[in-house]
Design a protein around this motif. Sequence first.
Motif, PDB file in Angstrom:
ATOM      1  N   ALA A   1       0.836  -1.208   0.000  1.00 24.24           N
ATOM      2  CA  ALA A   1       0.000   0.000   0.000  1.00 24.24           C
ATOM      3  C   ALA A   1       0.870   1.256   0.000  1.00 24.24           C
ATOM      4  O   ALA A   1       0.582   2.231  -0.711  1.00 24.24           O
ATOM      5  CB  ALA A   1      -0.926  -0.015   1.211  1.00 24.24           C
ATOM      6  N   VAL A   2       1.943   1.235   0.790  1.00 28.93           N
ATOM      7  CA  VAL A   2       2.862   2.380   0.821  1.00 28.93           C
ATOM      8  C   VAL A   2       3.540   2.545  -0.535  1.00 28.93           C
ATOM      9  O   VAL A   2       3.688   3.666  -1.044  1.00 28.93           O
ATOM     10  CB  VAL A   2       3.910   2.200   1.941  1.00 28.93           C
ATOM     11  N   ASN A   3       3.927   1.434  -1.134  1.00 28.69           N
ATOM     12  CA  ASN A   3       4.563   1.493  -2.457  1.00 28.69           C
ATOM     13  C   ASN A   3       3.603   2.063  -3.499  1.00 28.69           C
ATOM     14  O   ASN A   3       4.000   2.853  -4.371  1.00 28.69           O
ATOM     15  CB  ASN A   3       5.023   0.099  -2.871  1.00 28.69           C
ATOM     16  N   LEU A   4       2.321   1.677  -3.405  1.00 28.27           N
ATOM     17  CA  LEU A   4       1.314   2.223  -4.314  1.00 28.27           C
ATOM     18  C   LEU A   4       1.226   3.741  -4.163  1.00 28.27           C
ATOM     19  O   LEU A   4       1.177   4.481  -5.159  1.00 28.27           O
ATOM     20  CB  LEU A   4      -0.042   1.577  -4.033  1.00 28.27           C
ATOM     21  N   LEU A   5       1.211   4.204  -2.921  1.00 32.38           N
ATOM     22  CA  LEU A   5       1.179   5.648  -2.659  1.00 32.38           C
ATOM     23  C   LEU A   5       2.350   6.353  -3.339  1.00 32.38           C
ATOM     24  O   LEU A   5       2.189   7.396  -3.981  1.00 32.38           O
ATOM     25  CB  LEU A   5       1.272   5.900  -1.150  1.00 32.38           C
ATOM     26  N   ARG A   6       3.527   5.793  -3.169  1.00 34.84           N
ATOM     27  CA  ARG A   6       4.737   6.422  -3.711  1.00 34.84           C
ATOM     28  C   ARG A   6       4.739   6.435  -5.232  1.00 34.84           C
ATOM     29  O   ARG A   6       5.209   7.386  -5.857  1.00 34.84           O
ATOM     30  CB  ARG A   6       5.973   5.689  -3.180  1.00 34.84           C
ATOM     31  N   GLU A   7       4.207   5.366  -5.808  1.00 36.41           N
ATOM     32  CA  GLU A   7       4.242   5.253  -7.265  1.00 36.41           C
ATOM     33  C   GLU A   7       3.224   6.163  -7.943  1.00 36.41           C
ATOM     34  O   GLU A   7       3.534   6.823  -8.933  1.00 36.41           O
ATOM     35  CB  GLU A   7       4.003   3.795  -7.677  1.00 36.41           C
ATOM     36  N   ILE A   8       2.002   6.192  -7.425  1.00 41.98           N
ATOM     37  CA  ILE A   8       0.963   6.946  -8.136  1.00 41.98           C
ATOM     38  C   ILE A   8       0.899   8.406  -7.697  1.00 41.98           C
ATOM     39  O   ILE A   8       0.352   9.241  -8.415  1.00 41.98           O
ATOM     40  CB  ILE A   8      -0.421   6.285  -7.982  1.00 41.98           C
ATOM     41  N   GLN A   9       1.453   8.722  -6.494  1.00 42.89           N
ATOM     42  CA  GLN A   9       1.490  10.106  -6.001  1.00 42.89           C
ATOM     43  C   GLN A   9       0.151  10.828  -6.219  1.00 42.89           C
ATOM     44  O   GLN A   9       0.073  11.846  -6.912  1.00 42.89           O
ATOM     45  CB  GLN A   9       2.618  10.880  -6.689  1.00 42.89           C
ATOM     46  N   PRO A  10      -0.927  10.318  -5.629  1.00 45.04           N
ATOM     47  CA  PRO A  10      -2.233  10.963  -5.833  1.00 45.04           C
ATOM     48  C   PRO A  10      -2.278  12.337  -5.168  1.00 45.04           C
ATOM     49  O   PRO A  10      -1.511  12.623  -4.245  1.00 45.04           O
ATOM     50  CB  PRO A  10      -3.201   9.995  -5.150  1.00 45.04           C
ATOM     51  N   ASN A  11      -3.184  13.174  -5.631  1.00 44.94           N
ATOM     52  CA  ASN A  11      -3.350  14.493  -5.014  1.00 44.94           C
ATOM     53  C   ASN A  11      -4.035  14.392  -3.657  1.00 44.94           C
ATOM     54  O   ASN A  11      -3.823  15.224  -2.778  1.00 44.94           O
ATOM     55  CB  ASN A  11      -4.176  15.405  -5.930  1.00 44.94           C
ATOM     56  N   LEU A  12      -4.871  13.347  -3.505  1.00 48.90           N
ATOM     57  CA  LEU A  12      -5.675  13.203  -2.288  1.00 48.90           C
ATOM     58  C   LEU A  12      -5.995  11.734  -2.072  1.00 48.90           C
ATOM     59  O   LEU A  12      -6.197  10.986  -3.037  1.00 48.90           O
ATOM     60  CB  LEU A  12      -6.976  14.003  -2.439  1.00 48.90           C
ATOM     61  N   ILE A  13      -6.032  11.313  -0.811  1.00 49.98           N
ATOM     62  CA  ILE A  13      -6.495   9.967  -0.472  1.00 49.98           C
ATOM     63  C   ILE A  13      -7.447  10.058   0.718  1.00 49.98           C
ATOM     64  O   ILE A  13      -7.479  11.065   1.437  1.00 49.98           O
ATOM     65  CB  ILE A  13      -5.332   9.007  -0.112  1.00 49.98           C
ATOM     66  N   VAL A  14      -8.207   8.989   0.923  1.00 47.53           N
ATOM     67  CA  VAL A  14      -8.945   8.782   2.170  1.00 47.53           C
ATOM     68  C   VAL A  14      -8.300   7.582   2.846  1.00 47.53           C
ATOM     69  O   VAL A  14      -8.100   6.542   2.209  1.00 47.53           O
ATOM     70  CB  VAL A  14     -10.440   8.505   1.920  1.00 47.53           C
TER      71      VAL A  14
END
Length: 747
Positions: A530-543
Amino acid sequence: MNKKIELLAPGGDIDSIKAAIAAGANAIYCGLNKFNARNRAANITFEDLNGILRLAHKNDCEVFLTLNIIFVESEIPDLIRLLNKLINTSIDGVIIQDLGLFYILSNYFKSLKIHASTQLTTHNKGQLKFLSKLTANRVNLSRELNIKEINHLSHIAHQNNLLTEVFVHGSYCISFSGICYMSSVHGGNSGNRGRCSQPCREQYISTPRGIDYPLNLKDNSAYLDLPELADAGVDSLKIEGRIKKYPYVYTVVDAYRKQLNKFYQKEKLNRDTSILYKVFNRDFSDAFLQGNLHKDMFIDNPRNHSAIHLAKQKGSLSEENLEAAKKEVYEQSMDISAQVKKIIDQYHAAKAPVEINVSGQDGLPLKVSVTTPETTFDLVSDSNLVNTDKQSLDYDGLLKRLKAINDTEYFIKNMKIGDLQTNLYLPFKELTAIKNKIVFRLNDSREILPPVKIPGLKKQDRKQTKASLSVLISSEEDLKLCGETIADIYFQIPNSIKDQSKELMALFTSNKNIIPWFPTILIGDDYDAAVNLLREIQPNLIVSNNTGIAYEANQLGIDWIAGPQLNIVNSYSLLCLKENFNCSGSFISNEINQQQIRSIKKPKDFKLYYSIYHPMELMTSRQCLFHQVIGCEKDSIDENCIPNCDKSVSLSNLKNTSFFINKTKGNYHKIYNEHHFLNTAIVTDIPDFFSSFFIDLRDVKTETKMEVDKLELIKLFENHLEADSHSTQQIKKRIHPITNNQYQKGI
């Protein structure tokens, strides 16, 4: 072994606390008769606390106070008054759940050590870093973790100045702790308020497998796993049982103390667990610790298993054998109670008496002699006494000035002033100084801390705002909705993300407008993925419903919203998230009612969200919930179950209330309420408060029927937010049956 592991025992009342001390506990956790997560325990009063602290510390035993509930806004003043009393005791730590209380303690009551409760569902390294930033000293790890996972997290915890504790004996919960709403929804008794009525252990209509108690787990026992837990770096072994009485507490603590002593002395450990079967149990399992989530973890009887165990030991469960076993268990129980009562009667939890003798003459200093069971000491005033006709020292005035002694581990038993000349005067500040010196000596040379005054929070002026709509989906088929509505679209990420990383990466890369929605539970490799997904896609916003992901989002500079499963119910929790983790907004809990919501004060430049339509998730379990209901071809969960299993089933209790067990690919087993939650009224009940209202359109099967397609339903909700009464009526007509009991009752 050089390192000694703390043995942490429950103390539901004074006798149980004495029993824990007598049996060799290193520490005790107990609750006051308010603000703790075991309201069904007898608990103790604040008046009892100082005597308990004195007894425990005299026996090299620490005391931790449980304040492990969520606090609604109206309770904060009483909570602060309690904290101002606690800082002048010798309490060794407070166990907490509420993020607002973390904020208050870390900012205003820094002398109190913070222990993170099991109610915080701590199961990944990001959560440890989150709690470390909130100045926690130790954390209770989720009961569902295995030894390997505990080992990894203990290592990370120690790197972040945290100690770890693990439950080793007592009741298992079928749900991950802190995210169970079953008792809250059915009966209004929130587990997050210490009022769990344990509906999971109730009898249900017999399942297809012929099981009457399909959600009832055996008790936890790590009696034979102590070496592995020591090797895993665990700092504290915690015994569950604050609603258990003193015979139980003494028996279990004594057994674990003797086992630990054998371990320290490198003797052969005791393999005989019969002593643990002599007090209340539902049979035992260490399946979570061993990572073997087997159907044998369940037991079709929530009552005491002692007689059944004894009858089996004697050969069979024949009626004659069972009756004889019941009689023997009863007699053993009476013997244990009598023996333990004799032992604990030698321990006294009362405050210690103080004898005071006040003497003095005109022109000389005032002398105060203090005698305790341990010592005698004298104190004298800096100024001399003077003769006066007004404000002369007398018995009542002196007793009033010295009454603060009664707030310590001592009480004034007797005060004599026979050697004090009459008509003498001494400035009040001198008497106050003497009182402070006495308390300082009695409090092991700790200064009296003045009451902390916390600045009041101001309500932000409500500006007329147009609330937006947000929608949660979990199916790629529903991505087409993105082009048909201006609503924000959230996409649910599964619990088992590691097996879907590439697909999710492609999904979010191809659909930049959808917002990742992170689940509550992300363990081990799934958290890393999940952390890797965050780093890769760099979304503007998450919940995020997981504080570990929230921590990482903040580290990466990604805006994040606190999800509904974080169960936010007060203003200080919002401040905690905003000031410590740069949170941009938060869902407000669906457990609280209109008035409780109204009292929340929103921080400046912060958005609030509220779910007005969703399937009501009552619990999440790491165990397979189908074993006891419809059965499964596998005896235990393997590596293919969570990624691939996709089925649902219902069960009903004896009141004919239905519950829906839902297992989707990549997710843990969940139980849902029979009816969806729908609350259209809040839009007009509390205007200009929320920035966005949320609807959950995932395909979760319950008895609620939706007679329109998803796009049409979105349009109806959008029109509802525009005050279109026809759309409001259509929503109520097209979605049924529904409930909003939580909004009516609150907590």
